[in-house]
Design a protein around this motif. Structure first.
Motif, short mmCIF file in Angstrom:
data_model
loop_
_atom_site.label_atom_id
_atom_site.label_comp_id
_atom_site.label_asym_id
_atom_site.label_seq_id
_atom_site.Cartn_x
_atom_site.Cartn_y
_atom_site.Cartn_z
N GLY A 106 0.87 -1.35 0.09
CA GLY A 106 0.06 -0.06 0.15
C GLY A 106 0.86 1.07 -0.15
O GLY A 106 2.19 1.24 0.29
N TRP A 107 0.29 2.41 -0.39
CA TRP A 107 0.78 3.46 -0.23
C TRP A 107 -0.25 4.55 0.67
O TRP A 107 -1.20 4.58 0.46
CB TRP A 107 0.87 4.31 -1.77
CG TRP A 107 2.05 3.80 -2.31
CD1 TRP A 107 1.93 3.01 -3.40
CD2 TRP A 107 3.53 4.29 -2.33
NE1 TRP A 107 3.08 2.57 -3.84
CE2 TRP A 107 4.12 3.57 -3.30
CE3 TRP A 107 4.27 5.06 -1.61
CZ2 TRP A 107 5.33 3.52 -3.61
CZ3 TRP A 107 5.52 5.42 -1.65
CH2 TRP A 107 6.24 4.57 -2.73
N PHE A 108 0.49 5.10 1.41
CA PHE A 108 -0.21 5.90 2.23
C PHE A 108 0.50 7.46 2.22
O PHE A 108 1.60 7.80 1.90
CB PHE A 108 -0.28 5.66 3.83
CG PHE A 108 -1.27 4.53 4.13
CD1 PHE A 108 -0.80 3.35 3.86
CD2 PHE A 108 -2.37 4.76 5.06
CE1 PHE A 108 -1.74 2.14 4.10
CE2 PHE A 108 -2.91 3.59 5.35
CZ PHE A 108 -2.78 2.62 4.77
N ARG A 109 -0.10 8.47 3.01
CA ARG A 109 0.50 9.88 2.93
C ARG A 109 -0.05 10.54 4.33
O ARG A 109 -1.12 10.47 4.85
CB ARG A 109 0.07 10.57 1.41
CG ARG A 109 -1.51 10.95 1.48
CD ARG A 109 -1.77 11.72 -0.14
NE ARG A 109 -3.04 11.80 0.00
CZ ARG A 109 -3.63 12.51 -1.39
NH1 ARG A 109 -2.82 12.57 -2.23
NH2 ARG A 109 -5.06 12.66 -1.30
N GLN A 110 0.84 11.60 4.71
CA GLN A 110 0.49 12.26 5.78
C GLN A 110 0.93 13.83 5.50
O GLN A 110 2.02 13.98 5.34
CB GLN A 110 1.25 11.71 6.86
CG GLN A 110 0.83 12.55 8.13
CD GLN A 110 1.41 11.44 9.53
OE1 GLN A 110 2.10 10.79 9.28
NE2 GLN A 110 0.66 11.75 10.54
N ALA A 111 -0.15 14.54 5.58
CA ALA A 111 0.01 16.13 5.50
C ALA A 111 0.32 16.58 6.75
O ALA A 111 -0.08 16.11 7.84
CB ALA A 111 -0.88 16.59 4.83
N PRO A 112 0.93 17.79 7.05
CA PRO A 112 1.49 18.25 8.22
C PRO A 112 -0.08 18.61 8.96
O PRO A 112 -1.03 19.14 8.32
CB PRO A 112 2.16 19.68 7.74
CG PRO A 112 2.69 19.39 6.48
CD PRO A 112 1.72 18.57 5.79
N GLY A 113 0.15 18.07 10.07
CA GLY A 113 -1.26 18.26 11.09
C GLY A 113 -2.39 17.52 10.89
O GLY A 113 -3.28 17.54 11.48
N LYS A 114 -2.15 16.45 10.07
CA LYS A 114 -3.15 15.51 9.51
C LYS A 114 -2.73 14.05 9.82
O LYS A 114 -1.61 13.72 10.01
CB LYS A 114 -3.53 15.74 8.23
CG LYS A 114 -4.13 17.05 7.87
CD LYS A 114 -4.73 17.05 6.49
CE LYS A 114 -5.54 18.35 5.87
NZ LYS A 114 -6.15 18.36 4.79
N GLU A 115 -3.76 13.14 9.84
CA GLU A 115 -3.52 11.66 10.09
C GLU A 115 -3.02 11.22 8.84
O GLU A 115 -3.33 11.61 7.64
CB GLU A 115 -4.78 11.16 10.82
CG GLU A 115 -5.20 11.62 12.16
CD GLU A 115 -6.23 10.72 12.55
OE1 GLU A 115 -6.47 10.78 13.94
OE2 GLU A 115 -6.92 9.87 11.95
#
Length: 127
Positions: free
Chosen positions: A35-44
């Motif tokens: 899988g690929w996931f992503r995380q932006a600043p301040g977010k889960e």
């Protein structure tokens, strides 16, 4: 133990493309759901895409906001997974993580379902 190493992140203008790569260790890579996931600043951390292989077919799954723009693929002979990202938007800006699940099953959008994670690669989309 499975090691995952991502590469390919960078800075791109809106509308541009990037291709992320994930190199995996392990002799049973074909059995992993990747899988690929992503995380932006301040977010889960959030699900982006996953790919499952069986000897009959390869099946991909996508989060709604990336459908039609991102493509996940894998090559079991090379122990590699890619995320081709087209038509990038500023809201795609995040650290992108490769993940592997070795416990079987179809796929999941939940972080906790995946057993191993890479270190992440930064993707920044400018407007």
């Amino acid at each position: 133990q499975v090691q995952l190493v991502e590469s390919g992140g960078g800075l791109v203008q809106a509308g541009g493309s990037l291709r992320l790569s994930c190199a995996a260790s392990g002799r049973t890579f074909s059995m992993y759901v990747m899988g690929w996931f992503r995380q932006a600043p301040g977010k889960e951390r959030e699900f982006v895409a996953a790919v499952r292989w069986s000897r009959f077919t390869t099946t991909s799954y996508y989060e709604d906001s990336v459908k039609g723009r991102f493509t996940i693929s894998r090559d079991n002979a090379k122990n590699m997974v890619w995320l081709q990202m087209n038509s990038l938007k500023p809201e795609d800006t995040a650290v992108y993580y490769c993940a592997a699940s070795i416990s079987g099953g179809t796929y999941s959008t939940q972080v906790s379902w995946y057993d191993y994670w890479g270190q992440g690669t930064q993707v920044t989309v400018s407007s």
